[in-house]
Design an enzyme around this catalytic site. Structure first.
Site, PDB file in Angstrom:
ATOM      1  N   LYS A 112       0.831  -1.218   0.022  1.00 30.32           N
ATOM      2  CA  LYS A 112      -0.082   0.028  -0.159  1.00 30.32           C
ATOM      3  C   LYS A 112       0.780   1.220  -0.109  1.00 30.32           C
ATOM      4  O   LYS A 112       2.006   1.145   0.697  1.00 30.32           O
ATOM      5  CB  LYS A 112      -0.924   0.162   1.182  1.00 30.32           C
ATOM      6  CG  LYS A 112      -2.038   1.076   1.373  1.00 30.32           C
ATOM      7  CD  LYS A 112      -2.857   0.999   2.444  1.00 30.32           C
ATOM      8  CE  LYS A 112      -3.725   2.031   2.886  1.00 30.32           C
ATOM      9  NZ  LYS A 112      -4.803   1.929   3.965  1.00 30.32           N
ATOM     10  N   SER A 136      -8.963   2.742   3.148  1.00 34.01           N
ATOM     11  CA  SER A 136      -8.046   3.435   2.180  1.00 34.01           C
ATOM     12  C   SER A 136      -7.091   2.085   1.507  1.00 34.01           C
ATOM     13  O   SER A 136      -6.295   2.821   0.550  1.00 34.01           O
ATOM     14  CB  SER A 136      -7.156   4.257   2.922  1.00 34.01           C
ATOM     15  OG  SER A 136      -6.494   3.502   4.061  1.00 34.01           O
ATOM     16  N   SER A 147     -10.103   0.737   7.069  1.00 29.53           N
ATOM     17  CA  SER A 147      -9.456   0.731   5.938  1.00 29.53           C
ATOM     18  C   SER A 147      -8.995  -0.664   5.184  1.00 29.53           C
ATOM     19  O   SER A 147      -8.535  -0.477   3.909  1.00 29.53           O
ATOM     20  CB  SER A 147      -7.919   1.667   5.956  1.00 29.53           C
ATOM     21  OG  SER A 147      -8.445   2.869   6.163  1.00 29.53           O
TER      22      SER A 147
END
Length: 478
Positions: free
Chosen positions: A80, A155, A179
């Site tokens: 990520k 996210s 997230s």
């Protein structure tokens, strides 16, 4: 084995083939590069790629004997874009860091590479991970492959979409207010928030930042357990990190003790929920009974979750981003500016009250788990929403005060330090995936994975991904 066969294989199967010498890490990278070229233009999940670096690492790994290449044995993995990878553009989804190439990786990345992971891409994320819709001004929006007009949540949206479309077998994510769990729910894959300290990472700004954790994402529960094994382990540089358990998490998923009594709650008593999502998750939870599990309607008392999370999250933004507000305000999105400013307004009394609330909720939750093995809820309160909406502003007639409040069903679990995952549990009438949040007591990952695997087998949804990105689900596919 064809490239398409590889893409659709489970991570566990691919690792077995790597260890047997039936496929090489370089062949896997070739398959991924072709798959990304074919599908990422539609979804925008992996905007930064580092295949040259990946091939160097893969080639070096292949100099070691088979069976001695780490737990992942050369399996490629995306990271990520909130997390630094040495020599690779690492932007945090922000224009401020549009040229940032770190000289050293985060501890978590170093640990994964030591365990045989080959890093080949950075997955898209909203600016600084703020907001559960994956878009930023550097790379644009990540689209939901089940319906390209819909959000992938966030996210860790890029990671979830990469898994759902066959651009990854496993993926790294992180979670503060859902997230990992929200994008897993929206994309029909599995995402887990582990216990605090389960995955070591490089401390930043504050040693004991416990709202955010790093965690695994996968297409099924056993693959998820494999990645959690590879991510776990104690590291002196992260004082909160925990040692790996004596028995692997993959073993726990396969052979662990199934639950006897679980609780289901559609709303934890603190949030509205879309009626269709509530119905789908309730139906899935009740199917635990097919394994002889008692299912009851119940939840711990989490009434302070809204106030507590808003304060502690704002404080985290203030300590980590106040300097950015001072120096680069015009390059921050409005939601981030608001969150930092909320944090800078806090008083010692505000923080004292929030910490006391968290302690009280955690104690009540531990007492709740003396009766129930697991807690089940919707992983998100809505199904995937239109991508042009920055966040969910309303649900079932209730209007939210800010861009975070709609995430209460996941951030309440963050506050009480419990491991939790989102498991695919069904589809809406329009064919969009819905996730069931499964929660265990702190450090109860083994219990969580064992229960999740039981329900995954009952529900029979394993193998519904990867999919081809689609503009809208056709009636014959519903």
């Amino acid at each position: 084995m064809t490239s398409d066969d590889l893409i659709r294989a489970t991570a566990c199967d691919v690792v077995d083939k790597l260890n047997a010498g039936e496929v090489t890490p370089l062949q896997l990278l070739d398959a991924l590069e072709a798959r990304i070229a074919a599908v990422d233009g539609a979804v925008n999940a992996l905007p930064t790629r580092c295949f040259e670096r990946a091939r160097r690492h893969a080639s070096a790994l292949m100099q070691r004997p088979l069976g001695d290449r780490g737990l992942l044995a050369g399996l490629p993995l995306p990271i990520k874009d909130l997390t630094d990878v040495e020599g690779v553009l690492s932007t945090q989804g922000s224009k401020i860091f549009k040229d940032h190439i770190p000289a050293r990786s985060d501890l978590m990345v170093e640990h994964l590479e030591a365990n045989g992971a080959v890093i080949y891409a950075k997955s898209n994320t909203p600016e600084f991970g703020a907001g559960a819709n994956t878009f930023n001004e550097l790379f644009g929006a990540t689209r939901n492959p089940w319906d390209l007009s819909r959000s992938a949540a966030g996210s860790s949206g890029g990671a979830a979409v990469a898994l759902a479309t066959g651009m990854a077998w496993l993926a790294h994510g992180s979670d503060m207010g859902g997230s990992l769990r929200n994008p897993a729910s929206f994309c029909g894959i599995v995402g887990m928030r582990p216990s605090v300290g389960r995955v070591a990472h490089t401390p930043a700004f504050k040693i004991d930042r416990t709202l955010g954790v790093q965690g695994p994402m996968a297409r099924n529960v056993e693959d998820l357990a494999l990645l959690l094994d590879a991510m776990s382990g104690e590291c002196a540089a992260d004082p909160l990190s925990l040692p790996s358990p004596a028995d692997s998490f993959r073993s726990a998923a396969r052979y662990g003790k199934p639950p006897r009594r679980v609780a289901y709650s559609p709303d934890l008593g603190i949030t509205p929920v879309d009626p269709e999502v509530a119905a789908i998750t309730r139906k899935a939870a009740l199917r635990f009974a097919e394994a002889g599990v008692v299912v009851e309607l119940a939840h711990p008392d989490l009434r302070e979750a809204h106030e507590c999370f808003q304060v502690l999250r704002a404080f985290d933004f203030a300590i980590s981003k106040a300097e950015l507000l001072r120096d680069c305000r015009d390059q921050l999105k409005p939601e981030v500016v608001w969150n930092i400013e909320q944090g800078l307004k806090l008083t010692v009394d505000d923080l004292t009250r929030a910490e006391a609330q968290r302690v009280a909720m955690a104690a009540r939750t531990l007492e709740f788990f003396e009766t129930y093995d697991l807690l089940l809820t919707p992983a998100t309160i809505v199904s995937p929403y239109p991508i042009e909406h920055r966040y969910v502003a309303e649900c079932d007639g209730h209007c939210f005060d800010n861009y975070v409040e709609w995430l209460a069903i996941v951030y309440a679990i963050t506050l009480v330090c419990c491991p939790a995952l989102s498991l695919p549990c069904g589809f809406t009438a329009s064919g969009l995936p819905v996730g069931l949040q499964i929660v265990a007591p702190p450090r109860g990952e083994a219990r969580l994975l064992a229960g999740a695997l039981v329900l995954e087998e009952i529900l029979g949804l394993r193998g519904t991904t990867p999919i081809e990105p689609r503009k809208a689900l056709q009636p014959a596919e519903m």
